[in-house]
Design a protein around this motif. Sequence first.
Motif, PDB file in Angstrom:
ATOM      1  N   TYR A  70       0.828  -1.200   0.000  1.00 22.30           N
ATOM      2  CA  TYR A  70       0.000   0.000   0.000  1.00 22.30           C
ATOM      3  C   TYR A  70       0.870   1.260   0.000  1.00 22.30           C
ATOM      4  N   ARG A  71       1.886   1.284   0.866  1.00 23.64           N
ATOM      5  CA  ARG A  71       2.782   2.448   0.920  1.00 23.64           C
ATOM      6  C   ARG A  71       3.514   2.635  -0.401  1.00 23.64           C
ATOM      7  N   HIS A  74       0.782   3.949  -2.969  1.00 26.35           N
ATOM      8  CA  HIS A  74       0.188   5.268  -2.725  1.00 26.35           C
ATOM      9  C   HIS A  74       1.188   6.311  -2.236  1.00 26.35           C
ATOM     10  N   SER A  76       2.390   6.832   0.673  1.00 23.92           N
ATOM     11  CA  SER A  76       2.363   7.031   2.123  1.00 23.92           C
ATOM     12  C   SER A  76       1.312   6.098   2.714  1.00 23.92           C
ATOM     13  N   PRO A  77       1.369   5.896   4.032  1.00 24.81           N
ATOM     14  CA  PRO A  77       0.363   5.028   4.656  1.00 24.81           C
ATOM     15  C   PRO A  77      -0.960   5.729   4.950  1.00 24.81           C
ATOM     16  N   THR A  78      -1.102   6.977   4.526  1.00 28.37           N
ATOM     17  CA  THR A  78      -2.333   7.718   4.768  1.00 28.37           C
ATOM     18  C   THR A  78      -3.498   7.027   4.061  1.00 28.37           C
ATOM     19  N   GLY A  79      -4.549   6.768   4.807  1.00 32.44           N
ATOM     20  CA  GLY A  79      -5.729   6.124   4.255  1.00 32.44           C
ATOM     21  C   GLY A  79      -5.707   4.611   4.346  1.00 32.44           C
ATOM     22  N   TYR A  80      -4.619   4.050   4.837  1.00 28.77           N
ATOM     23  CA  TYR A  80      -4.522   2.589   4.948  1.00 28.77           C
ATOM     24  C   TYR A  80      -5.345   2.115   6.139  1.00 28.77           C
ATOM     25  N   HIS A  81      -6.117   1.066   5.938  1.00 27.75           N
ATOM     26  CA  HIS A  81      -6.917   0.480   7.013  1.00 27.75           C
ATOM     27  C   HIS A  81      -6.277  -0.829   7.436  1.00 27.75           C
TER      28      HIS A  81
END
Length: 138
Positions: A70-71, A74, A76-81
């Motif tokens: 995911y990082r 995207h 960054s880890p922003t928005g990762y659940h």
Amino acid sequence: MTKGQPRKNIARRALGIALCATPILLALTCALWPRAPSLAREAAGLVLTIGATLLGLWNLYLGYVRPWRYRRRHGSPTGYHLVSGLPLVGTLLLVAGCVTAFGSPLVGCCGLLAALVDSDGLPWIPVHTWEDGSLWDG
């Protein structure tokens, strides 16, 4: 040790490590026990420990590979659940498999592999919580 840091409770940490290492010790004992189980018990234990290994691989993917992907995708880890696998279920399968087929080197080795890859299992609790003073030193 600096003046502001509390002392580490060595006895509590040693007890925690010993308790969390019991599945590994069970798998080692299962692998090294000189008396082999029946073929049916060995097959049942092998199914359970293979299930524990597969579940451990799934937990490893969800805990480390999926967030990394995911990082990377995207930026960054922003928005990762966060998604949790099935913590401690792999350890229960490992224990059930080793107890069922106690004395089988194949089941014991598969159990060791399951304990090593399952990052949500009991043997990994001290690794993940070592810096948590409220758990170990409180």
